[in-house]
Design a protein around this motif. Structure first.
Motif: not given
Length: 171
Positions: A148-155
């Motif tokens: 969670p500390q290093k994930v970026i979600v782009i939708k």
């Protein structure tokens, strides 16, 4: 810096990898170029794995693509940042349609030489259904939960545009 970019087909993984590579002056690897050689031929798996393993030995890298068999778990663990491009199936289909028109009959920069862009019903089915099974969706959710500390979600495109516009030092 090490960046892993994963996501659905047609979401812009390779374009983002090339952009970030130029922004940060970091080498990038498109796993589609590892998987395929000239004229869409599949590279022997041992050779492909060696390419990825050697690339991951660099102090900084950007790797785009899913391919779990190409050390995905290790890539995710080593990555300082993980970008998940999770566009809707319809947005991905539209992006692939535009890509197909743009590169029709030519090889894309992120593909092997002599691998002209084409569209097939099999690929259409992959974009719409097979590449988005509940197991695939669960896998992306697991990545988000595990890192969670290093994930970026782009939708969507608006979020991707904002990601492109962010200051270079905002990492």
């Amino acid at each position: 810096m090490k960046i892993a970019i994963l996501g659905y087909s047609g979401s812009g993984k390779s374009t983002l990898a090339a952009y970030l590579g130029k922004q940060y002056g970091i080498s990038y690897l498109h796993l589609d170029q590892v998987q395929f050689t000239d004229n869409w031929q599949t590279r022997p798996e041992t050779v492909a794995k060696e390419i990825v393993e050697d690339f991951m030995g660099k102090p900084d890298w950007i790797i785009d693509g899913n391919y779990t068999r190409y050390y995905q778990a290790e890539r995710l663990k080593q990555a300082d940042q993980i970008v998940l491009l999770l566009f809707s199936r319809y947005a991905a289909l539209w992006r692939i349609f535009k890509r197909t028109v743009r590169y029709h009959g030519k090889s894309r920069p992120d593909m092997a030489a002599n691998s002209p862009e084409h569209f097939s019903w099999e690929f259409f089915w992959w974009i719409i259904w097979k590449g988005r099974t509940s197991n695939v969706r669960k896998h992306y959710q697991t990545i988000q939960n595990q890192y969670p500390q290093k994930v970026i979600v782009i939708k969507n495109q608006q979020q991707l545009n904002a990601f492109y516009r962010r200051p270079k030092n905002s990492d």
